[in-house]
Design an enzyme around this catalytic site. Structure first.
Site: not given
Ligand code: SIN
Length: 532
Positions: A118, A241, A287, A348, A383
């Site tokens: 991610e 998000h 993000r 988010h 975060r």
């Molecule tokens: C996601 O699956 O994009 C969310 C994961 C997160 O917010 O840590």
């Protein structure tokens, strides 16, 4: 007739933090597990991505710590980050022992954990269960807990306020003594006295018009702690998000960052991969950067959304890796194997919260806070994706160990029952719904991804008058769950605005056009609000 109950431990919230704590302390004493809706209604249950944890030979604790610190933009506490990162593998092993099963992949003849990637992570390190990780964790923990005779579950019970010695006028050292809780079905307010109370109530996404959070996320823990005199910090750092599904049939449905981890590309309506010009990591940039770029693209082009294109992956892969997202898109008439997915940013995650020590201890004796409700110093100003479930797991375990070590506090006598006085039945429910909508709209318009001082001041002034309307309603009418939530929302919205107004720089998730740069004239510091 109102009921008085007494437990050794009261746990508010049934996500990963609350359940982990409850499971650990149940061996030592009686536990009341209190949740506003039903047991599986928690933010955890909606977590698609997974848990960030170092489990592969190609990864190291140092790299995970470095990625977290970089993302946190100077405000993470390095000792806290290192402690949580290094304790992660032990807690994951326990979770697996409890019955949690993470996705695996074949490696030659062997099976190994299938690690996702991610934004902001330099390595593949996200343990996941396809794209329904949170749901699987909840199931494993709830199953383990259901077997425990020391745990009593209260569904449809909404905590109203913490009971403290100071609030009751006792002169002995201040301490949390329990909590007043509304039984939503009967309308009665019950007294739950306890030696220790854990806030595991999650975040406050519902303060914004658009959010990936479920309806329970109304900032209850932060609001209750603040009213009880406990400081909160860094509430300006709300993580948006970048990719919430944009479709009338799909309120709050998240398109996991893991989709970009598997090569998904963000495009505008004309098909241009606009992130290519914004950051070297392109669509997989951190993000805050992606959310701001989408916001700018939407504002520039006047479009309602942008698109996430993963059509280069095979249908078979998408169905296996992202079954829930695939099915939801199809339900909305979007075939993600052939078409880009329409997405918009939405609120988010709350990176700040109730100030705690690394073991979840707050300034108020007997009160603990773990998970999104808390500010331990792990997330700093932003975060790192999937660090939150890790934090909840590790800190809940530490808090449980710490309370078990403590000598049981003496039982407090004379805790008064909740007094409804001359409160009447609410006559104008429209006041609640109107104010709720107004708060969410104004937070979205004035306290969103890109801020200005003028807009923040406007929000502050409107919130002051909304707050006095809500207080008025609270004192004069019988309490309902909607009213409890509205009272918390208006307070938490004000805390976000107050924190944002006092930060005269742009850092991490807080971006303001009036102070677009980092303030490097002094070391970075938290924004701490202490109740007067
Ligand atoms: C996601 O699956 O994009 C969310 C994961 C997160 O917010 O840590």
């Amino acid at each position: 007739m109102a009921t008085n109950r007494r437990y050794d431990y009261v746990v508010l919230g049934s996500g990963i933090a609350g359940l982990t704590f409850a499971l650990n302390v149940a061996e030592k004493g009686s536990v009341a597990l209190i949740t506003k809706k039903n047991r599986a209604d928690s933010n955890t249950n909606y977590a698609q991505g997974g848990i960030a944890c170092v489990t592969s030979d190609e990864d190291t604790f140092d790299l995970h710590v470095r990625d977290t610190l970089e993302c946190g933009a100077g405000l993470c506490r390095e000792d806290v980050v290192r402690g949580i990162v290094e304790e992660g593998p032990a807690r994951i092993r326990e979770l697996i022992k409890l019955g949690m099963s993470f996705s695996e992949r074949e490696n030659g003849r062997a099976h190994e954990l299938d690690l996702g990637k991610e934004g902001g992570h330099s390595k593949r390190r996200i343990l996941h269960a396809k794209d329904v990780t949170g749901r699987e964790i909840e199931t494993a923990l709830l199953t383990a807990l259901a077997l425990h005779p020391n745990v009593e579950l209260f569904e449809n019970h909404a905590a109203i306020d913490l009971i403290t010695r100071r609030k009751l006028g006792f002169s002995t050292e201040n301490r949390c003594l329990g909590v007043y809780v509304l039984d939503v079905e009967s309308g009665q307010v019950e007294t739950f006295a306890a030696g220790h109370v854990l806030l595991a109530t999650g975040g406050c996404g519902k303060v914004y018009l658009y959010t990936t959070n479920p309806s329970i996320a109304t900032g209850d823990g932060v609001a209750m702690a603040y009213r009880a005199g406990v400081p909160v910090a860094n509430m300006e750092f709300i993580q948006f998000h970048p990719t919430c599904l944009f479709h009338p049939k799909a309120q709050s449905f998240l398109i996991s960052e893991a989709v970009r981890g598997e090569g998904g590309i963000l495009r505008n309506g004309a098909g241009r991969a606009f992130m290519d010009e914004v950051h070297p990591l392109k669509s997989l940039a951190p993000r805050d950067i992606v959310a701001r770029a989408i916001d700018a693209e939407i504002k520039k082009t006047g479009a309602e959304c942008v698109y996430l294109d993963i059509t280069h992956q095979s249908r078979e892969f998408l169905q296996k890796r992202f079954p829930a997202i695939y099915a939801k898109c199809l339900e909305c008439g979007i075939d993600m194997a052939l078409q880009p997915i329409p997405v918009v940013p939405s609120a988010h995650y709350q990176c700040g919260g109730v100030v705690t020590a690394p073991d979840g201890r707050t300034e108020l004796r007997g009160l603990w806070a773990v998970g999104e409700v808390a500010c331990t110093g792990l997330h700093g100003a932003n975060r790192l994706a999937s660090n939150s479930l890790l934090e909840a797991l590790v800190v809940a375990h530490r808090a449980a160990e710490a309370v078990k070590e403590e000598k049981a506090p003496p039982r407090q006598k004379n805790i008064p029952q909740w007094e409804s006085g001359s409160a009447q039945d609410p006559d104008e429910l429209v006041v609640i719904y109107h104010n709720w909508r107004e708060i969410r709209q104004l937070m979205w318009d004035y306290v969103g991804i890109v801020r200005t001082t003028k807009r923040l001041q406007r929000a502050a002034s409107r919130l002051r008058s909304l707050s006095s309307e809500v207080q008025d309603y609270y004192w004069n009418y019988k309490i309902t769950c909607d009213l409890v939530e509205l009272r918390n929302l208006v307070l938490v919205a004000s805390l976000i605005v107050d924190c944002a107004l006092s930060r005269h720089e742009s850092r991490g998730l807080h971006f303001t056009l009036d102070y677009p740069e980092l303030d490097e004239s002094h070391p970075p510091s938290d924004t701490v609000l202490r109740p007067g």
